[in-house]
Design a protein around this motif. Structure first.
Motif, PDB file in Angstrom:
ATOM      1  N   LEU A 171      43.310  45.572  32.422  1.00 52.73           N
ATOM      2  CA  LEU A 171      42.051  45.574  33.168  1.00 52.73           C
ATOM      3  C   LEU A 171      42.120  44.751  34.449  1.00 52.73           C
ATOM      4  O   LEU A 171      41.278  44.898  35.322  1.00 52.73           O
ATOM      5  N   GLN A 172      43.150  43.877  34.560  1.00 48.44           N
ATOM      6  CA  GLN A 172      43.119  42.955  35.698  1.00 48.44           C
ATOM      7  C   GLN A 172      43.234  43.674  37.040  1.00 48.44           C
ATOM      8  O   GLN A 172      42.798  43.174  38.071  1.00 48.44           O
ATOM      9  N   TYR A 173      43.820  44.901  37.012  1.00 49.44           N
ATOM     10  CA  TYR A 173      43.980  45.604  38.297  1.00 49.44           C
ATOM     11  C   TYR A 173      42.625  46.021  38.842  1.00 49.44           C
ATOM     12  O   TYR A 173      42.475  46.262  40.026  1.00 49.44           O
ATOM     13  N   GLY A 174      41.622  46.106  37.948  1.00 51.99           N
ATOM     14  CA  GLY A 174      40.290  46.475  38.408  1.00 51.99           C
ATOM     15  C   GLY A 174      39.631  45.389  39.236  1.00 51.99           C
ATOM     16  O   GLY A 174      38.614  45.616  39.893  1.00 51.99           O
ATOM     17  N   ALA A 175      40.211  44.181  39.203  1.00 49.28           N
ATOM     18  CA  ALA A 175      39.568  43.067  39.910  1.00 49.28           C
ATOM     19  C   ALA A 175      39.684  43.205  41.421  1.00 49.28           C
ATOM     20  O   ALA A 175      38.955  42.555  42.165  1.00 49.28           O
ATOM     21  N   ALA A 176      40.599  44.061  41.863  1.00 47.24           N
ATOM     22  CA  ALA A 176      40.854  44.140  43.306  1.00 47.24           C
ATOM     23  C   ALA A 176      39.601  44.522  44.083  1.00 47.24           C
ATOM     24  O   ALA A 176      39.388  44.055  45.201  1.00 47.24           O
ATOM     25  N   GLU A 177      38.736  45.348  43.481  1.00 51.76           N
ATOM     26  CA  GLU A 177      37.586  45.806  44.257  1.00 51.76           C
ATOM     27  C   GLU A 177      36.611  44.668  44.574  1.00 51.76           C
ATOM     28  O   GLU A 177      35.789  44.793  45.479  1.00 51.76           O
ATOM     29  N   PHE A 178      36.724  43.546  43.845  1.00 51.57           N
ATOM     30  CA  PHE A 178      35.789  42.450  44.098  1.00 51.57           C
ATOM     31  C   PHE A 178      36.128  41.681  45.376  1.00 51.57           C
ATOM     32  O   PHE A 178      35.356  40.852  45.822  1.00 51.57           O
ATOM     33  N   TYR A 179      37.291  41.957  45.959  1.00 51.10           N
ATOM     34  CA  TYR A 179      37.590  41.342  47.255  1.00 51.10           C
ATOM     35  C   TYR A 179      36.553  41.775  48.288  1.00 51.10           C
ATOM     36  O   TYR A 179      36.322  41.090  49.267  1.00 51.10           O
ATOM     37  N   ARG A 180      35.915  42.933  48.043  1.00 47.60           N
ATOM     38  CA  ARG A 180      34.917  43.422  48.987  1.00 47.60           C
ATOM     39  C   ARG A 180      33.741  42.467  49.145  1.00 47.60           C
ATOM     40  O   ARG A 180      33.011  42.528  50.134  1.00 47.60           O
ATOM     41  N   LEU A 181      33.558  41.599  48.146  1.00 44.99           N
ATOM     42  CA  LEU A 181      32.404  40.698  48.209  1.00 44.99           C
ATOM     43  C   LEU A 181      32.607  39.580  49.235  1.00 44.99           C
ATOM     44  O   LEU A 181      31.675  38.860  49.566  1.00 44.99           O
ATOM     45  N   GLY A 182      33.863  39.420  49.691  1.00 47.72           N
ATOM     46  CA  GLY A 182      34.105  38.397  50.707  1.00 47.72           C
ATOM     47  C   GLY A 182      33.985  36.983  50.181  1.00 47.72           C
ATOM     48  O   GLY A 182      33.620  36.067  50.911  1.00 47.72           O
TER      49      GLY A 182
END
Length: 437
Positions: free
Chosen positions: A126-137
């Motif tokens: 599941l850790q690969y799903g964390a990448a999208e949270f970079y969008r939060l800045g």
């Protein structure tokens, strides 16, 4: 003094689970003591010898299914104002939501440091799903699972590295510190002003290095103490004053920084659930308590009988802790103001009471012999020796028994009541420990 860490995020991302993990409490759910309703939202965490307080903002949202964004926004705002560090929780399995982005938007503008925590990483894929949270800045997301604890050590290391160690205030430790606490509009400022009077020059202000508590040294009429004043510093932001969460968050620091808490109640409104939450913070931090019923001049019938009924009502609400002074005042008319200070000073002295071991055994052992702990599974519990512990600030007593695990809460309460009958510990909590002899 300790730092304050707040956990924020939309509902169902695991805030309470993370809170329980950090404070290592599971009794959050099994506690059947009175007043633990919102108690679950505040606790202490100890990591690598560093201590800090944790607040879970989740417990304050009204109905969690259709939470209004407004409620969450308010809470995030309060957390930013009060906390030294914010843990912003998001859910890896659900991915980004609009509400997450709304919260991130507020956090990016604040000066308070934020750690982005991607929770519910229950398996490594599941850790690969964390990448999208970079969008939060908000920088690198820390992946973890609050439920099974993986990644919590790394998170705590990061928390500790971001918390600034506050230098101890230049406050003398021998001098008692009193905090005036209570809900908004019960007259906290009026009573502080009545204490200090107009002669402000007698008062020396030490700006607390914490950004919120100012210690005011008070030396007048034979008193010498610090008033922990928390209200006067930060401008009230656009937070609704009646927010229960808000007044509890405001109280946490002043309670932690004090020795004796002066709880103000409004005579016209009696004791409310919010007061109970503040009291439970006082007891959790094991501070002395003086209850002040203010605005007594507004009550029509001020006879002794009414006073007595009032006292009984307050004590029954705060049971099992009932041994504390209650004073009826009017801050505006300066009625019985000095009595409040005298009582606070007395409660502070009671915290220092020491009972010699010989005397303590002579009084308590015969009592225990006539009323031994109830036997469990046919096993008899014997207590042969007891003493007061010397170290802690809170009066603590230890009883040595052959089967300590069988001595239950009601019996400890019995012992506490007997101690309070024989010695004066009014206003201060007492710890009772049962140990293997």
């Amino acid at each position: 003094m300790g730092n304050l860490v707040a956990i924020v995020g939309r509902p169902n991302v695991g805030k309470s689970t993370l809170f329980n993990r950090l404070t290592q409490t599971r009794q959050a759910i099994v506690d059947d003591e009175a007043g633990t309703t919102r108690d679950r939202q505040y606790g202490q965490c100890d990591w690598c010898g560093r201590q800090f307080s944790v607040v879970d903002t989740g417990g304050w949202v009204v109905n969690s299914d259709d939470v209004f964004e407004e409620e969450i926004r308010k809470q995030v705002q309060v957390a930013i104002e009060e906390a030294d560090l914010i843990l912003f929780l998001v859910d890896i399995r659900n991915g980004l939501t609009d509400l997450d982005e709304a919260v991130a938007d507020i956090l990016r503008r604040s000066k308070t440091p934020v750690i982005l925590v991607a929770n519910k990483m229950d398996s490594y894929d599941l850790q690969y799903g964390a990448a999208e949270f970079y969008r939060l800045g908000l920088g690198d997301p820390v992946c973890m699972s609050a439920a099974n604890g993986s990644g919590s050590g790394e998170l705590l290391d990061l928390v500790i590295s971001k918390l600034v160690v506050k230098p101890d205030e230049e406050v003398e430790t021998e001098i008692p510190r009193f905090a005036v606490i209570g809900r908004p509009n019960v007259g906290k400022s009026s009573i502080v002003n009545a204490f200090i009077g107009e002669e402000r020059h007698i008062v020396t202000d030490i700006a607390g290095t914490t950004r919120d508590s100012i210690y005011t040294r008070y030396t007048k009429f034979g008193f010498d103490f610090y008033l922990v004043d928390t209200a006067g510093i930060r401008k009230k932001n656009k937070v609704e004053e009646d927010l229960e969460f808000y007044s509890v968050m405001r109280s946490i620091r002043s309670i932690e920084n004090s020795d004796v808490c002066i709880l103000m109640l409004d005579a016209t409104r009696g004791i409310e659930s919010q007061d109970m939450n503040i009291v439970s913070l006082v007891l959790k931090n094991q501070k002395g308590l003086v209850v002040v019923v203010n605005k007594w001049d507004l009550i029509e019938d001020r006879s002794a009988k009414v006073m007595q009924n009032y006292e009984d009502a307050i004590r029954s609400r705060l049971a099992p802790f009932t041994d504390f002074p209650i004073i009826f005042t009017s801050a505006i008319n300066k009625q019985r103001i000095m009595k409040v200070l005298e009582q606070a000073k007395e409660v502070y002295m009671h915290r220092m009471n020491r009972v010699s071991t010989g005397k303590f055994n002579a009084e308590m052992l015969p009592l225990i012999e006539s009323y031994p702990p109830p036997s469990i599974k046919g096993k008899y519990i014997k207590i042969k020796y007891c003493m007061q512990l010397q170290g802690p600030i809170v009066p603590s007593f230890v009883f040595f028994a052959n089967l300590p695990q069988y001595v239950k809460e009601p019996y400890k309460r019995f012992l506490e009541n007997k101690i309070r009958e024989k010695w004066n510990f009014s206003g201060t909590p007492i710890n009772i420990f049962i140990r293997q002899k």
